[in-house]
Design an enzyme around this catalytic site. Sequence first.
Site, PDB file in Angstrom:
ATOM      1  N   ILE A 289       2.001   3.110   2.500  1.00  0.00           N
ATOM      2  CA  ILE A 289       3.101   3.155   3.486  1.00  0.00           C
ATOM      3  C   ILE A 289       4.254   2.264   3.027  1.00  0.00           C
ATOM      4  O   ILE A 289       5.421   2.678   3.046  1.00  0.00           O
ATOM      5  CB  ILE A 289       2.599   2.733   4.884  1.00  0.00           C
ATOM      6  CG1 ILE A 289       1.574   3.750   5.386  1.00  0.00           C
ATOM      7  CG2 ILE A 289       3.761   2.605   5.867  1.00  0.00           C
ATOM      8  CD1 ILE A 289       0.843   3.354   6.665  1.00  0.00           C
TER       9      ILE A 289
ATOM     10  N   THR B 228       4.438  -3.594  11.369  1.00  0.00           N
ATOM     11  CA  THR B 228       3.806  -2.311  11.711  1.00  0.00           C
ATOM     12  C   THR B 228       2.350  -2.296  11.228  1.00  0.00           C
ATOM     13  O   THR B 228       1.750  -1.225  11.159  1.00  0.00           O
ATOM     14  CB  THR B 228       4.563  -1.131  11.063  1.00  0.00           C
ATOM     15  OG1 THR B 228       4.662  -1.382   9.659  1.00  0.00           O
ATOM     16  CG2 THR B 228       5.936  -0.928  11.651  1.00  0.00           C
ATOM     17  N   SER B 229       1.820  -3.470  10.875  1.00  0.00           N
ATOM     18  CA  SER B 229       0.456  -3.477  10.303  1.00  0.00           C
ATOM     19  C   SER B 229      -0.582  -3.728  11.396  1.00  0.00           C
ATOM     20  O   SER B 229      -1.084  -2.771  11.994  1.00  0.00           O
ATOM     21  CB  SER B 229       0.357  -4.510   9.187  1.00  0.00           C
ATOM     22  OG  SER B 229       0.557  -5.812   9.700  1.00  0.00           O
ATOM     23  N   ARG B 230      -0.837  -4.983  11.689  1.00  0.00           N
ATOM     24  CA  ARG B 230      -1.735  -5.360  12.777  1.00  0.00           C
ATOM     25  C   ARG B 230      -1.187  -6.632  13.408  1.00  0.00           C
ATOM     26  O   ARG B 230      -0.735  -7.543  12.682  1.00  0.00           O
ATOM     27  CB  ARG B 230      -3.156  -5.628  12.250  1.00  0.00           C
ATOM     28  CG  ARG B 230      -3.916  -4.392  11.780  1.00  0.00           C
ATOM     29  CD  ARG B 230      -4.266  -3.459  12.927  1.00  0.00           C
ATOM     30  NE  ARG B 230      -5.045  -2.311  12.516  1.00  0.00           N
ATOM     31  CZ  ARG B 230      -4.551  -1.081  12.349  1.00  0.00           C
ATOM     32  NH1 ARG B 230      -3.277  -0.824  12.542  1.00  0.00           N
ATOM     33  NH2 ARG B 230      -5.348  -0.082  12.011  1.00  0.00           N
TER      34      ARG B 230
ATOM     35  N   HIS C 299       2.511   0.817  19.335  1.00  0.00           N
ATOM     36  CA  HIS C 299       1.663   1.243  18.210  1.00  0.00           C
ATOM     37  C   HIS C 299       1.935   2.718  17.896  1.00  0.00           C
ATOM     38  O   HIS C 299       1.055   3.582  18.021  1.00  0.00           O
ATOM     39  CB  HIS C 299       0.182   1.005  18.536  1.00  0.00           C
ATOM     40  CG  HIS C 299      -0.675   0.844  17.319  1.00  0.00           C
ATOM     41  ND1 HIS C 299      -1.579  -0.157  17.160  1.00  0.00           N
ATOM     42  CD2 HIS C 299      -0.752   1.579  16.177  1.00  0.00           C
ATOM     43  CE1 HIS C 299      -2.200  -0.037  16.000  1.00  0.00           C
ATOM     44  NE2 HIS C 299      -1.712   1.024  15.382  1.00  0.00           N
TER      45      HIS C 299
ATOM     46  N   GLU D  24      -3.252  -5.914  22.126  1.00  0.00           N
ATOM     47  CA  GLU D  24      -2.577  -4.665  22.497  1.00  0.00           C
ATOM     48  C   GLU D  24      -3.271  -4.104  23.722  1.00  0.00           C
ATOM     49  O   GLU D  24      -4.493  -3.996  23.710  1.00  0.00           O
ATOM     50  CB  GLU D  24      -2.675  -3.643  21.363  1.00  0.00           C
ATOM     51  CG  GLU D  24      -1.797  -3.999  20.199  1.00  0.00           C
ATOM     52  CD  GLU D  24      -1.821  -2.963  19.071  1.00  0.00           C
ATOM     53  OE1 GLU D  24      -2.251  -1.806  19.309  1.00  0.00           O
ATOM     54  OE2 GLU D  24      -1.410  -3.314  17.968  1.00  0.00           O
TER      55      GLU D  24
ATOM     56  N   GLY E 187       0.851  -1.200   0.000  1.00  0.00           N
ATOM     57  CA  GLY E 187       0.000   0.000   0.000  1.00  0.00           C
ATOM     58  C   GLY E 187       0.880   1.241   0.000  1.00  0.00           C
ATOM     59  O   GLY E 187       2.084   1.170  -0.286  1.00  0.00           O
TER      60      GLY E 187
END
Length: 321
Positions: free
Chosen positions: A156, A235-237, A285, A266, A154
């Site tokens: 990023i 760094t996504s989920r 995050h 989280e 994407g």
Amino acid sequence: MDKIFITRNWHVDAVKLLENHFEVIVWNNSNSPTEDDIIKYSKGCFGVFSEFDDIITKNIIDSSDQLKIISNRAVGYENIDINTAKLNKIRVGNTPGVLVETCADFTMGLLLDLARNITYSNRAVLKGNWKSFNQTPYLGTDVYKKKLAIIGLGQIATAFSRRAIHGFQMDVSYWSRNRKINLDNELGLQYIDNINDLISSCDYLSIHCSLTPETYRIIDKEQFMLMKNVKLINTSRGPTINQDELLIALNNGNVESAALDVTDPEPPDYNSELVNHPKILITPHLGSGSRETFNKMALMAAQNIINVHKNHEMVSEVIID
Ligand code: GLV
């Protein structure tokens, strides 16, 4: 005057902007309000300005009487029951775009940290272990011209690839739901249509795909077994990787080290072996968390509310199918 409920007391500029149009009720706390509090304070409100960890449940949405918009200060919106929002004709806004370069910087920071054992060696220094000049416990690997694999190309990941290629001449391959031929040509990226092939020959692996039923644990036991000394960045989920299998892969060397800006759940369990593993770096995050971008996202979330109020197109609306 219509009212807005904003679920944190962090956003001075966004509150000022909203106050030109609304009465603004600010949750005067830096923790998320409970479901009962959100129900109480959003009564009679035109909009709710929410953060990524405010769980906007069916109960909240069904209890609201005047609500027209839920504006999330985040790109993701999995915290909102969007189907109930749609049934109640409540629009949902998010804040993509403005955070792209900031998240790409952060991802590159994590990659460099893993490459050269920056956090790992700092922990040793804090324990008083710098007794003499001895680099050998902390020798890392180069970044320049190394192989970087990306999952999910994407905006990023594209900005991150530019940094990797222009700054470090890395050899970048990717897998994504859709091949991006323009970017392949522009940046010299290599598209690989099979994730297992992608990850079996990389030095660094960075995960950027959004979380969907297809990407849940996209990196699982089978994939970890194929890796060789990989430095993994997520760094996504959190749920895109199987964290139990990550721990095994760290212990048997398939993964050399991992940087997780997202975890499942989280915040993570502080007593878990994973969190306390010396080769794990966890950040809270923080990908979009530069001062500038934090504020830009808040202003965009505020503008989404103002636009709905004025009957204008939102800056970014979540389209609910
Ligand atoms: C953060 O993860 C966001 O979705 O903005």
